[in-house]
Scaffold this motif. Structure first.
Motif, PDB file in Angstrom:
ATOM      1  N   PRO A 273       0.821  -1.214   0.000  1.00 33.43           N
ATOM      2  CA  PRO A 273       0.000   0.000   0.000  1.00 33.43           C
ATOM      3  C   PRO A 273       0.857   1.268   0.000  1.00 33.43           C
ATOM      4  CG  PRO A 273      -0.207  -1.217   2.072  1.00 33.43           C
ATOM      5  CD  PRO A 273       0.566  -2.073   1.156  1.00 33.43           C
ATOM      6  N   THR A 274       0.463   2.223  -0.832  1.00 35.84           N
ATOM      7  CA  THR A 274       1.255   3.444  -0.991  1.00 35.84           C
ATOM      8  C   THR A 274       0.800   4.514  -0.011  1.00 35.84           C
ATOM      9  OG1 THR A 274      -0.297   4.046  -2.728  1.00 35.84           O
ATOM     10  CG2 THR A 274       1.790   3.086  -3.411  1.00 35.84           C
ATOM     11  N   TRP A 275       0.978   4.232   1.281  1.00 32.57           N
ATOM     12  CA  TRP A 275       0.515   5.165   2.298  1.00 32.57           C
ATOM     13  C   TRP A 275       1.198   6.513   2.199  1.00 32.57           C
ATOM     14  CZ3 TRP A 275      -3.807   4.825   4.526  1.00 32.57           C
ATOM     15  CH2 TRP A 275      -4.375   3.586   4.807  1.00 32.57           C
ATOM     16  N   HIS A 276       2.487   6.500   1.822  1.00 29.80           N
ATOM     17  CA  HIS A 276       3.214   7.767   1.812  1.00 29.80           C
ATOM     18  C   HIS A 276       2.588   8.748   0.819  1.00 29.80           C
ATOM     19  CE1 HIS A 276       4.724   5.234  -1.294  1.00 29.80           C
ATOM     20  NE2 HIS A 276       5.571   6.128  -1.760  1.00 29.80           N
ATOM     21  N   LEU A 277       2.114   8.236  -0.338  1.00 31.95           N
ATOM     22  CA  LEU A 277       1.491   9.121  -1.330  1.00 31.95           C
ATOM     23  C   LEU A 277       0.106   9.562  -0.863  1.00 31.95           C
ATOM     24  CD1 LEU A 277       2.475   7.380  -4.654  1.00 31.95           C
ATOM     25  CD2 LEU A 277       3.624   9.217  -3.420  1.00 31.95           C
ATOM     26  N   ALA A 278      -0.657   8.614  -0.300  1.00 30.65           N
ATOM     27  CA  ALA A 278      -2.001   8.960   0.190  1.00 30.65           C
ATOM     28  C   ALA A 278      -1.918  10.066   1.239  1.00 30.65           C
ATOM     29  CB  ALA A 278      -2.686   7.726   0.769  1.00 30.65           C
ATOM     30  N   MET A 279      -0.947   9.945   2.147  1.00 33.64           N
ATOM     31  CA  MET A 279      -0.829  10.939   3.215  1.00 33.64           C
ATOM     32  C   MET A 279      -0.339  12.282   2.678  1.00 33.64           C
ATOM     33  SD  MET A 279      -2.040   9.699   5.896  1.00 33.64           S
ATOM     34  CE  MET A 279      -3.135   8.664   4.975  1.00 33.64           C
ATOM     35  N   ALA A 280       0.588  12.239   1.713  1.00 34.95           N
ATOM     36  CA  ALA A 280       1.062  13.492   1.101  1.00 34.95           C
ATOM     37  C   ALA A 280      -0.111  14.215   0.445  1.00 34.95           C
ATOM     38  CB  ALA A 280       2.158  13.199   0.085  1.00 34.95           C
ATOM     39  N   ALA A 281      -0.942  13.464  -0.287  1.00 34.20           N
ATOM     40  CA  ALA A 281      -2.099  14.079  -0.948  1.00 34.20           C
ATOM     41  C   ALA A 281      -3.078  14.632   0.080  1.00 34.20           C
ATOM     42  CB  ALA A 281      -2.800  13.052  -1.835  1.00 34.20           C
TER      43      ALA A 281
END
Lengths: 309, 293
Positions: A273-281
C-alpha cells in the motif's frame, strides 16, 4: 480574575496539552507518513519522527492525481459558491426586510424550511434533477397542458433540457440552494436603524442605491464571515461532486480525488500500500481551508456562530 | 419582522426571484420527487411508475440490513456526540481561564473544523491500519488481533473516533463563545463570595452553558446522521459485513450502486422525517437563547 492558583494553573495546562495531543496526533502521524519512503511507511514499528521524503512524495502524489487541474476546479467551485451564496443571501434578505408586500412571511418560511434538510438527505432526487435541471418546468408544462397547447399551435414538441452533470454550474448551484446566509443577512438588516433608511430616502435614494451605497459597505464583516464559512464548506464537499462529476480529468475536485488514493486492493492491485502518497495528498488537500480558518479566525468564528451552519 | 420602507415593485420581485427559483429546482422539486418515488415503483421495462402505496416502506422496514444500518447510525450518533461534546466542553472551560498561551490553544483546537471529512477518514485509516499505522504495534504483540477490515466493532470504533475528532472544533467554538458571553460582573460577584475557580466552573459556568449544551446536542446528532458519508466512504467503505453501513451511506449505495430508486427514496423520506423532527425539537425547545445582560 486576580487570584493565585498555581496548582490549578498547572492542571489547566496539563489538561489542555493532553487535549491538544489527542487532536494533533492523527495529523502528526499523517504528516510523518507523508515524509517516509514506501518501505519505511510500511515497516512495523512505525516512525514517529519525519523523514526526508516529503517533497518527493508531494511531487509524486501531485503528478499521480493530476492535482493542478483539480485545484483549479475546486477553487472555481469554491469561489462560485462563495460569491453566489453571498449575493443571493444579500438580495433575498434585502427584499424580505425592506419591502412591503403580501406573502412576505410565506416566502420567508419557504426559504427558512430549506435549512432543515441538508443535501445529503435528498441526494438521489437532487441528482436526478441535475441530470436535467429543467425537468420541473417540463413536468409542470406537461401536466398543465401548456406543452400540448404549444404543440397544437406551433407544432413544436416541447422538450426542455439542461444537463448539469460534469459542469461547474452543476457543482455550484445545488450547494447554493439553502438559506444559510439569508438569515445572517436578515439579522443584520434588522439592526439597521430607522433613521439611516429615512435619511437615505430623504436624499432621494431608491432601494437599489440604498442597498449598494449604504447596506453593502456596512455589511463587510458579514461578507467576510460568510465567505470564510462558505469557502470551507464548498472546498470540503465530497458526496455531491462524487456523483455529479464522472469526467474527473476535467471537472474533478481535490477532495473527491482522495477516495482514489485509499490504499487497498483496488488501487495497488495487491501490492504494497502506498501510504506515503495517500498521506502526502491528504496534507495538500486539507491545507487551503485550514489556512483560511487560521488566517480569518475572527470572521470564521463569528460566521460559524451566527449562521448555525 | 420590522416595518418595511419600500413599496413592492418589480425590483423586489427581481431580487427574490433567483433564490426562489434555485430552491424550487434544487430543494422543493427533489424533495417532492423523493416522496413520489417512495410511494411508486418503476416498471422494469420502462412505462412509468406505478402507485404502490406504503409497499416500499414496508420492504425497507422489514429489511434486517436496514435496521442494522439504523442501529449503527444511532450508536455512531450518540458515541460521536458524547465524545466530541465532552472533549469540547472540557477544553473550552479550561481555555476560557485565559492563561498564558490562550490564543495558541484556541487556534490549535479550532482548525480541525476545516479538514474535509474524507481527509479525516483517510488519515485515520492510516492511523488505524493494521499493517502500517500506530495500531500495527498491537499486531506486533498479538498478531492478527487488530484488523478493521475483519472485526465489525473495531471498524465502528474507528469511524466513531474519526467522527468525534472532526466534531470537537465546532462544539468548542460554541462553548467558548458562550463562556465568554457570561458577564464579568457575575464571575466577580462569585469570586467576592469566595468561590474559587473550580467552584465557579461547577456552580456558575456549567449551569449557564445549559442552553448551548442542548443546542449543540441536537446539532451534533443531526450532523452525525447527515455528515458522516465522507468518513465512512474513505475509512471503512461500509464494511466489514455492513457493520458501518450508516443511513446516508446506505441510501447512496442502494440508490446509485443498486439502482433501487424507490427503496432509496423511502429511506430518504425516513431520514428526512428524523432530521426534521430533530430540527423541530431544536426550534421548539432549545432555540430560546439566553442573554445575560
Amino acid at each position: 480574575m486576580i487570584e493565585r492558583t498555581p496548582i490549578l494553573n498547572l492542571a489547566t495546562h496539563a489538561i489542555l496539552v493532553f487535549g491538544l495531543i489527542l487532536i494533533l496526533v492523527p495529523i502528526w502521524l499523517a504528516f510523518v507518513g507523508a515524509t517516509l519512503t514506501l518501505q519505511e511507511v510500511n515497516s512495523a514499528p512505525i516512525e514517529l519522527w519525519p523523514g526526508d521524503q516529503l517533497w518527493a512524495n508531494l511531487k509524486e502524489a501531485w503528478a499521480l492525481s493530476d492535482f493542478g487541474q483539480k485545484f483549479l476546479n475546486t477553487l472555481i467551485v469554491a469561489t462560485g459558491v462563495v460569491v453566489g451564496k453571498i449575493t443571493l443571501a444579500c438580495i433575498t434578505a434585502f427584499a424580505l426586510v425592506f419591502f412591503n408586500f403580501r406573502g412576505r412571511m410565506l416566502i420567508f418560511w419557504m426559504i427558512f424550511i430549506t435549512l432543515m434538510l441538508p443535501l445529503e438527505v435528498r441526494i438521489v432526487p437532487t441528482y436526478a434533477v441535475a441530470a436535467n435541471a429543467l425537468t420541473p418546468f417540463q413536468t409542470i408544462m406537461d401536466w398543465t397542458g401548456i406543452s400540448w397547447l404549444i404543440n397544437a399551435v406551433s407544432g413544436i414538441e416541447v422538450s426542455l433540457e439542461w444537463n448539469l452533470l460534469n459542469s461547474y454550474t452543476g457543482l455550484i448551484l445545488p450547494l447554493v440552494a439553502t438559506a444559510t446566509g439569508t438569515f445572517l443577512y436578515r439579522q443584520f438588516f434588522l439592526t439597521i436603524p430607522d433613521e439611516l433608511v429615512e435619511a437615505a430616502r430623504m436624499d432621494g435614494a431608491g432601494p437599489l442605491r440604498f442597498l449598494w451605497d449604504v447596506l453593502i459597505p456596512l455589511s463587510k464583516t458579514n461578507i467576510a464571515a460568510l465567505a470564510t464559512i462558505m469557502f470551507v464548506y464548498a472546498w470540503n464537499q465530497y458526496l455531491w461532486p462524487l456523483l455529479v462529476v464522472t469526467d474527473r480529468a476535467n471537472y474533478g475536485m481535490v477532495v473527491v480525488q482522495l477516495s482514489d488514493l485509499v490504499p487497498d486492493q483496488l488501487t495497488t492491485g495487491g501490492g504494497t500500500p502506498t501510504w506515503h502518497l495517500a498521506m502526502a495528498a491528504t496534507l495538500v488537500v486539507m491545507l487551503p481551508p485550514i489556512a483560511i480558518v487560521i488566517l480569518m479566525q475572527r470572521w470564521f468564528v463569528r460566521g460559524l456562530i451566527n449562521t448555525d451552519k | 419582522m420590522r416595518r418595511a420602507y419600500f413599496k413592492f415593485s418589480w425590483i423586489a420581485a427581481a431580487l427574490l426571484a433567483p433564490q426562489l427559483l434555485i430552491i424550487f429546482v434544487f430543494f422543493y422539486w427533489p424533495s417532492a420527487q423523493a416522496l413520489y418515488w417512495a410511494f411508486t415503483l418503476e416498471q422494469p421495462w420502462g412505462g412509468g411508475n406505478t402507485w404502490v402505496g406504503f409497499d416500499n416502506f414496508r420492504k425497507v422496514l422489514s429489511d434486517p440490513y436496514y435496521w442494522g444500518s439504523v442501529r449503527v447510525s444511532v450508536i455512531y450518533a450518540l458515541a460521536t456526540t458524547v465524545l466530541a461534546m465532552g472533549m469540547a466542553l472540557t477544553l473550552a472551560i479550561f481555555v476560557d481561564r485565559q492563561l498564558a498561551g490562550y490564543k495558541a490553544y484556541r487556534v490549535a483546537i479550532i482548525w480541525p473544523y476545516a479538514v474535509a471529512a474524507p481527509a479525516v477518514g483517510l488519515a485515520f485509516q492510516f492511523v488505524f491500519n493494521p499493517g502500517a499505522g500506530i495500531f500495527s504495534y498491537i499486531n506486533t504483540i498479538a498478531p492478527g488481533w487488530w484488523d478493521l477490515s475483519k472485526y465489525p466493532w473495531q471498524a465502528v470504533t474507528a469511524i466513531v473516533v474519526a467522527g468525534a475528532w472532526k466534531q470537537v472544533a465546532y462544539s468548542f467554538v460554541f462553548f467558548l463563545a458562550a463562556l465568554q458571553s457570561i458577564p464579568r460582573s457575575l464571575t466577580e460577584a462569585a469570586a467576592m463570595d469566595g468561590a474559587r475557580p473550580l467552584r465557579r466552573m461547577l456552580d456558575l459556568q456549567l449551569p449557564l452553558l445549559t442552553p448551548t449544551f442542548f443546542f449543540l446536542l441536537v446539532i451534533n446528532i443531526t450532523d452525525s446522521f447527515t455528515d458522516s458519508f465522507g468518513i465512512v466512504d474513505t475509512l471503512t467503505g461500509g464494511g466489514p459485513f455492513r457493520a458501518t453501513d450508516l443511513m446516508v451511506y446506505k441510501i447512496y449505495s442502494d440508490g446509485f450502486r443498486g439502482f433501487d430508486y424507490s427503496g432509496a427514496a423511502a429511506q430518504s423520506i425516513i431520514l428526512m422525517l428524523l432530521v426534521m423532527a430533530l430540527t423541530f425539537v431544536q426550534f421548539r425547545y432549545v432555540e430560546k437563547r439566553v442573554h445575560y445582560t
